[in-house]
Design an enzyme around this catalytic site. Structure first.
Site: not given
Ligand code: NAI
Ligand code: MG
Length: 499
Positions: A195, A270, A304, A401
């Site tokens: 996904k 991660e 990250c 973060e």
């Molecule tokens: P997110 O964690 O919501 O999104 C990452 C992935 O998870 C996307 O594919 C999203 O569609 C999916 N996702 C979201 N809600 C979900 C759920 N309930 N069940 C299953 N999958 C789900 O991150 P978002 O909203 O894009 O960014 C928010 C914050 O997260 C950022 O500001 C940052 O701090 C952090 N982040 C950290 C990352 C990393 O590499 N560790 C990458 C992206 C965001």
């Protein structure tokens, strides 16, 4: 921000319907719905993509299950599997320019950076992992079987693929995250439903085309674009998925664990970070200053592992902060497809709002911006490199973060001996940087930092052969290296009575 020239080949590819990859075919969503994908430098719509949801996840999981249990993939030798995985790496390199353009347009990052980092490392991940396909080994164990006296046994441990894997990835390195996830799953013989992030689905869809071209059989890799709360949640909680691998926010990581707990699926995570970067008083500042600049501003801080909390020895604090501000002033901001651009926009309006709210909260709590400090406003989601000083450990900008180009910098004093405690004073533990000339001192500090990756006199050094992942709330398990194989393997102990 002027609109960049999008290469004609990319325009042509974008103008074709963007579908879901299920069972080796590109198909519309069951609901018929699509969603818009934007160029973050302009806010303009660049593509409409099929919006996968629970029904599509169901079909994809069924296809992955079939491919795992009975398809050609299940019967393929490790050598054949390895060759196909290697070919995916080759195809990525052959299409490097195109993939970098897609990434620049969809994510906002500079095309040259996408080509040098994202595309190169994505190809390398497939190449590196392809070698492991023939090197996954079990064990022969001489057991004592004390409760079965007088009998003799032969025992072996056979590693087996965990099964159907659900993988959920974010938008900061869309192609590279797909590679980090897909390559080891394929190497171990698993099948996958991936996904991709709703903000940046395009490069993974193009990768899906290359995966089919490489000869991956139908159903082995299924790619679903769609939203987290719908498609992502359906995948994480699907009863026929054996394992979930997630990269994204710590907050959603918790939701993934909850969803997976119903069936006690295997989970690897991660997650976020707030990584300390430490400059000791004897550091070579001609390296440490540009190094600390890149540690935070690379990929616009959307890493990250970004070196987002800078600790500088008090005797050189002003010099270092001034130096980083000077480096930051040289960073050219613009459209990722324009030549000479060093920094593009943040990925979305949501991230722009999130990061600028952090900047406002920092100001309110008394932090001072040495440079940057406000979003640029207008078209596109641009936030300039920002350094905040006069911070204290309780501030939101220091604790949380930010995931944007925002560095918090604080001096430390050897006399207090609080450096390590402050560096470790975070719920996260993904990475850390140390700059200094005394090899013993830097190693001693490295040993005491609670983080999965430590960089000494360097930062952001990634390699397919090195494990990457987090201590504490930065995650479970490791990506890359030999270590990642454990995420996708079961260990089966087989015992035969031989006497
Ligand atoms: P997110 O964690 O919501 O999104 C990452 C992935 O998870 C996307 O594919 C999203 O569609 C999916 N996702 C979201 N809600 C979900 C759920 N309930 N069940 C299953 N999958 C789900 O991150 P978002 O909203 O894009 O960014 C928010 C914050 O997260 C950022 O500001 C940052 O701090 C952090 N982040 C950290 C990352 C990393 O590499 N560790 C990458 C992206 C965001
Ligand atoms: Mg989210």
């Amino acid at each position: 921000m002027r609109t960049a020239v999008v290469p004609q080949a990319i325009r042509d590819w974008l103008s074709k319907p963007k579908a879901l990859l299920i069972d080796g075919k590109w198909v519309a969503a069951q609901s018929g719905k699509t969603f818009e994908v934007h160029d973050p430098a302009t806010g303009e719509v660049i593509a409409h993509v099929a919006e996968g949801d629970k029904a599509d996840i169901d079909l994809a999981v069924k296809a992955a299950r079939r491919a795992f249990e009975s398809g050609p993939w299940a019967r393929m030798t490790p050598s054949e599997r390895g060759r196909i995985i290697h070919r995916i790496g080759d195809l990525i390199l052959q299409h490097a320019d195109e993939l970098a353009s897609i990434e620049a347009l969809d994510n906002g990052k500079p095309k040259a950076v996408a080509k040098a980092a994202d595309v190169t490392l994505a190809a390398d991940m497939f190449h590196y992992m392809s070698g492991w396909a023939t090197k996954i080994e079990g064990k022969y164990i001489n057991i004592s079987a004390l409760a079965a006296p007088g009998m003799q046994f032969a025992s072996m441990v056979r590693p087996e693929p965990v099964g159907v894997v659900g993988q959920i990835i974010p938008w900061n390195f869309p192609l590279l995250m797909a590679a980090w996830k897909l390559a080891p799953a394929l190497t171990t013989g698993c099948t996958v439903v991936l996904k991709v992030a709703e903000e940046t689905p395009l490069s993974a869809l193009r990768l899906g085309e290359l995966i089919l071209e490489a000869g991956v059989p139908a159903g082995v890799v299924n790619i679903i674009a769609g939203f987290g709360e719908t498609a992502g949640a359906a995948l994480a909680g699907h009863p026929d998925v054996d394992k979930v691998a997630f990269t994204g926010s710590t907050e959603v990581g918790r939701l993934i664990v909850q969803a997976a707990s119903r069936d006690l699926k295997k989970v690897s995570l991660e997650l976020g970070g707030k990584s300390p970067n430490i400059i000791l008083k004897d550091a070579d500042l001609s390296q440490a200053i540009p190094g600390a600049t890149a540690a935070i501003f690379f990929n616009h801080g959307q890493c990250c592992n970004a070196g987002s909390r800078l600790f500088v020895h008090k005797s050189i604090f002003e010099e270092v902060v001034e130096g980083i501000a000077k480096e930051a002033a040289k960073i050219k901001i613009g459209h990722g497809l324009d030549d000479g651009v060093d920094m593009g926009p943040l990925v979305s309006q949501v991230q722009y709002d999130r990061v600028t709210e952090f900047l406002a909260s920092g100001e309110q709590e008394g932090a001072r911006a040495v440079c940057g400090g406000k979003g640029l406003g207008g078209k596109g989601y641009f936030v300039p490199p920002t350094i905040l000083v006069d911070t204290n450990p309780g501030m939101k900008v220091v604790r949380e973060e930010i995931f944007g180009p925002v560095l918090v910098a604080a001096p430390f004093d050897d006399a207090d001996d609080t450096l390590i405690a402050e560096a470790n004073n975070t719920i996260y533990g993904l990475a850390a940087g140390i700059w200094g000339k005394d090899g013993g001192e830097t190693q001693r500090i490295a040993n005491r930092l609670k983080a999965g990756s430590i960089w000494i006199n360097c930062y952001h050094v990634f390699d397919a052969a090195l494990p990457f992942g987090g201590y504490k709330q930065s995650g479970w398990g490791r990506e890359m290296g030999q270590a990642v194989l454990a995420n996708y393997l079961e260990q089966k102990a087989i015992t035969t009575r031989i006497g």
